[in-house]
Scaffold this active site. Structure first.
Site, mmCIF file in Angstrom:
data_model
loop_
_atom_site.group_PDB
_atom_site.id
_atom_site.type_symbol
_atom_site.label_atom_id
_atom_site.label_comp_id
_atom_site.label_asym_id
_atom_site.label_seq_id
_atom_site.Cartn_x
_atom_site.Cartn_y
_atom_site.Cartn_z
ATOM 1 N N CYS A 86 0.835 -1.201 0.000
ATOM 2 C CA CYS A 86 0.000 0.000 0.000
ATOM 3 C C CYS A 86 0.874 1.256 0.000
ATOM 4 O O CYS A 86 1.885 1.310 0.692
ATOM 5 C CB CYS A 86 -0.903 0.016 1.227
ATOM 6 N N HIS A 87 0.440 2.264 -0.771
ATOM 7 C CA HIS A 87 1.148 3.535 -0.780
ATOM 8 C C HIS A 87 0.734 4.367 0.436
ATOM 9 O O HIS A 87 -0.442 4.372 0.806
ATOM 10 C CB HIS A 87 0.819 4.326 -2.053
ATOM 11 N N MET A 139 -8.237 0.069 0.796
ATOM 12 C CA MET A 139 -7.574 -0.694 1.862
ATOM 13 C C MET A 139 -7.637 0.052 3.192
ATOM 14 O O MET A 139 -7.724 -0.573 4.254
ATOM 15 C CB MET A 139 -6.124 -0.995 1.494
ATOM 16 N N GLU A 140 -7.582 1.377 3.138
ATOM 17 C CA GLU A 140 -7.679 2.156 4.374
ATOM 18 C C GLU A 140 -9.053 1.971 5.019
ATOM 19 O O GLU A 140 -9.167 1.820 6.242
ATOM 20 C CB GLU A 140 -7.415 3.630 4.082
ATOM 21 N N ASP A 154 -10.960 -7.019 21.695
ATOM 22 C CA ASP A 154 -9.952 -6.905 22.755
ATOM 23 C C ASP A 154 -10.562 -6.412 24.062
ATOM 24 O O ASP A 154 -10.231 -6.904 25.142
ATOM 25 C CB ASP A 154 -8.847 -5.957 22.305
#
Length: 416
Positions: A86-87, A139-140, A154
């Site tokens: 990824c950039h 992707m972000e 969590d």
């Protein structure tokens, strides 16, 4: 006029792999700078008590949803450090929205996500990321949704390690060479249906719980010989109904979402491992259910008008029928002549030997105490540690996650 050829996934080359098969970061220096937007989502499913704990801000680690929103935004900004090719992007927008998933039958309040087809609850995360640049931001958005779900896990894992993160997917992207892409409206926000597989016939493993569709010709009765672990000895087929020799029965009773099905599933596996032949009956307390596979021959028979449908193969048979009233439990049990014990899920008022399943001790939908189900036929109470420490009952208490101890209780009952 130069028309751009339509993309073909079967002919396109992977941009992150060069001609030698080595991975690379794509050179985007020649691409046009455009405004790009991506929307993604993911869901985390959990026990209803866990969802209530989060909504009531009772988690020991603090505000679960606020922390998850911040974590999602942070993850979006650091995606290039997690996904190798990824950039790095100068993100101009990052938004994380989290909605509780409603239970089936509940009125949909503002800010809640619609109930899932499988009836499970939890939280749905939706993310929006934007950038003005030369490469996409999908992707972000996906990373933000994933990390927000992981953060919820969590912060709640101490009370519910069985949570599941599902349906992480891109919903929409805008900008760039390929322009607009949007997931089909029928897919957005819906849980994927479980595939019926290629097997002709009916899946009976938890089918009454998993069935999402209620057919007009409600299916009321079903029986089948399940596929048992492979052994050298042939499996006997059920004999004719024999009410004179009833099989031992243990009911698992508790209010909705108390964890009955999960516990029964584990106990079945453990008793089977010990060499005990197990049968099961699930009581479905609603108007109807459908356990057939749409489009299969038996399903077509039923929808054409058959009131009693059967299907037989070399190693399995199944049947289901429409009835004018609920089939008595005794009629079903009389058919279970090929097993050593029948585990019944439900039938609280049937007076059977039972194990009460009470994860928290309170039925939130009815305001009733699960402890009221304990009676003189109760073999044990399966509950969590917090409840066991604060109650006094005249029956053994067992950790709800300890299927070995529950199987021991069933086996002791069989040896009487």
């Amino acid at each position: 006029m130069d028309h751009q050829a339509k993309r073909d996934a079967y002919r396109d080359e992977l941009t992150h792999v060069d001609e030698r098969g080595d991975v690379r970061m794509v050179d985007v220096s020649e691409k046009a700078e455009t405004k790009r937007i991506a929307l993604a989502e993911g869901s985390i499913l959990m026990h209803p008590e866990t969802q209530a704990m989060v909504l009531e801000d009772r988690a020991k680690k603090g505000d679960v949803l606020a922390c998850a929103r911040v974590a999602g935004i942070m993850a979006a900004k650091r995606t290039s450090e997690l996904i190798p090719m990824c950039h790095p992007l100068m993100i101009t927008k990052a938004k994380v929205e989290i909605e509780p998933i409603a239970a089936p039958g509940e009125s949909l309040a503002e800010g809640w996500a619609s109930a899932r087809a499988d009836g499970r609850v939890g939280f749905r995360v939706r993310t929006t990321c934007g950038v003005t640049g030369v490469t996409g931001i999908e992707m972000e958005a996906l990373t933000a949704a994933s990390v927000a779900c992981l953060t919820i896990y969590d912060m709640c894992k101490a009370v519910d390690r069985g949570m599941e993160i599902v349906d992480v997917r891109l919903l929409r992207k805008e900008g760039g060479r390929s322009g607009l892409w949007e997931r089909g409206a029928a897919e957005v926000g819906e849980a994927p249906e479980e595939a019926g597989g290629e097997r002709e016939g009916i899946s009976l493993s938890g089918a009454a719980d998993a069935a999402g569709a209620v057919d007009e010709g409600a299916v009321i009765a079903a029986s089948a010989v399940g596929t048992a672990p492979a052994t050298d000895a042939p499996r006997p087929a059920p004999a004719s109904p024999d009410a004179a020799c009833p099989v031992p029965v243990v009911a698992f009773v508790g209010y909705q979402n108390s964890g009955k099905t999960t516990l029964v599933e584990k106990v079945i596996a453990e008793l089977t491992r010990r060499g005990i032949r197990v049968g099961t009956i699930k009581h479905h307390g609603h108007a109807g259910f459908d356990i057939d596979v749409p489009g299969k021959d038996s399903w077509r028979h039923a929808h054409a008008g058959s009131r009693h449908v059967g299907i037989v193969s070399a190693e399995r048979y199944a049947e289901y029928a429409d009835t004018d009233s609920e089939l008595p439990l005794e009629h079903m049990l009389a058919r279970y002549t090929d097993v050593d014990v029948v585990l019944v899920e439900g039938y609280k008022a049937a007076g059977l030997a039972n194990i009460v399943v009470a994860r928290s001790g309170v039925d939130r939908m009815r305001g009733a105490s699960s402890l009221e189900l304990v009676d003189d036929r109760t073999l044990a109470l399966a509950c969590n540690d917090a409840l066991a420490m604060h109650i006094r009952v005249d029956v053994p208490t067992i950790d709800i996650n300890d299927e070995l101890a529950v199987a021991d209780a069933v086996e002791r009952y069989l040896s009487r």
